[in-house]
Design a protein around this motif. Structure first.
Motif, mmCIF file in Angstrom:
data_model
loop_
_atom_site.group_PDB
_atom_site.id
_atom_site.type_symbol
_atom_site.label_atom_id
_atom_site.label_comp_id
_atom_site.label_asym_id
_atom_site.label_seq_id
_atom_site.Cartn_x
_atom_site.Cartn_y
_atom_site.Cartn_z
ATOM 1 N N ILE A 151 0.807 -1.194 -0.148
ATOM 2 C CA ILE A 151 -0.010 -0.075 -0.152
ATOM 3 C C ILE A 151 0.900 1.150 -0.164
ATOM 4 N N ALA A 199 -6.855 2.827 -0.455
ATOM 5 C CA ALA A 199 -6.778 1.684 0.277
ATOM 6 C C ALA A 199 -7.673 1.574 1.389
ATOM 7 N N VAL A 229 -6.150 1.859 6.857
ATOM 8 C CA VAL A 229 -5.735 0.902 6.173
ATOM 9 C C VAL A 229 -5.505 -0.514 6.800
#
Length: 362
Positions: A151, A199, A229
């Motif tokens: 990410i 994300a 996230v």
């Protein structure tokens, strides 16, 4: 005070005002000709077919009849070739001799078909490319198992991927998630699949097949985004190993409570390395060498070999730093670390390439 990201605000965005395209998967593209070059090739091919048809008609012009004046000159040949290849067919110029009609059947008609294929080639290529990309995407999803989701593809994300690839992870097993389309294009250029989107949204992470991932690296730009996230990723995948990076050390416990297995404080780690380098530049160089995989000395984790079971830590072939026994991390000089057990894992220092470090005290 710790501020939580507000709904609808993407804290991972690189630039304010950048348009974000969510929920889109991008696979690395194959090298193709530039669009202008492709168009130029098709134009040249179409002109070549037109010229060839004109020459065929001009050579056999005595077998054609023009309703206007009865004879066919060069301009009439160009005109006939144009309206014939475009399937317009006004009928003012027609082949009447057997040789002209046979030539139309055997040569002009195939050229007409070829000309039409060239004209619609762009449309056919677009449809073919879309079908091919859809097929590649479906195959990619079907084959993606035990992969790594990263990410954020900034400095931290890139460095993490470089380290993983240096330890043998293939690029096909890495999926990058980032809200910036330009960043994902950069990841594609390096051979990584990418998902454009926020994300913190579960549907974006599902596009990256996060539910089947083995490990997740969270390298966002802000700590509050990293927390959200982490919460979302842990909800979607209970068994994956999650490693997250934060800027402030005070936010590390919150990341662990959110489900992260390991939390790296980037600012504090960099500061400690700077302080160590001030006190001992050589020690700082060694630490940086250990962090950088693939050159000099590497720090690796490996299982205990059967031949090492029952032996002491100092009796192994490698330079052991720590022993991982269950969920406990034992130092090499801890009395509980020896003798080694078959289920233990060793944190060792080896030379790049896996060669043991020699010259240590036994």
């Amino acid at each position: 005070m710790f501020h939580v990201k507000l709904p609808g605000h993407d804290a991972m965005a690189r630039q304010a005002g950048e348009n974000l395209i969510t929920r889109r998967v991008q696979l690395p593209r194959r090298v193709v000709d530039r669009p202008l070059r492709q168009v130029a090739k098709r134009i040249l091919m179409a002109l070549a077919v037109l010229i060839l048809t004109t020459l065929i008609v001009w050579i056999d012009r005595d077998g054609y009849h023009d309703n206007a004046n009865g004879r066919v000159d060069f301009l009439d040949a160009v005109y006939y070739a144009t309206v014939t290849l475009s399937t317009t067919g006004y009928g003012d110029i027609v082949p009447y001799s057997d040789s002209a009609r046979l030539t139309n059947i055997l040569l002009v008609t195939p050229l007409r078909v070829l000309f039409l294929i060239i004209l619609v080639g762009t449309t056919l290529e677009v449809l073919t490319e879309r079908t091919r990309e859809e097929w590649r995407l479906n195959r990619w999803k079907a084959q993606l198992r035990e992969h790594t989701v990263v990410i954020g593809f900034g400095t931290k994300g890139r460095s993490a991927i470089q380290t993983l690839c240096a330890r043998g992870l293939s690029k096909e097993q890495v999926v990058v998630v980032d809200p910036s389309a330009k960043v994902i294009e950069a990841a594609n250029a390096e051979g990584f699949a990418g998902v454009v989107g926020d994300a913190t949204r579960s549907d974006v992470l599902l596009r990256a097949e996060l539910g089947r991932a083995r490990q997740i690296v969270i390298a966002t730009q802000r700590d509050d985004t990293a927390v959200l996230v982490t919460l979302t990723a842990r909800q979607l995948n209970r068994g994956a190993k999650i490693v997250a990076a934060v800027r402030e050390e005070e936010n590390a416990p919150l990341l662990r409570q959110s489900g992260a297995d390991a939390v790296i404080t980037s600012a504090s780690a960099a500061g400690r390395l700077l302080g160590l380098s001030v006190l001992s530049p050589s020690a700082g160089t060694v630490m940086e060498d250990l962090i950088q995989q693939g050159s000099g000395l590497d720090m690796v984790e490996r299982p205990v070999k059967k031949s090492e079971v029952g032996r002491g830590v100092r009796e192994t072939d490698d330079l052991v730093v720590s022993v991982l026994r269950g969920h406990r991390l034992l130092a090499y000089d801890d009395a509980k670390a020896s003798p080694l057990q078959l289920t233990d894992r060793l944190i060792t220092i080896v030379r790049a390439g896996g060669a043991p470090v020699e010259g240590r005290a036994r």
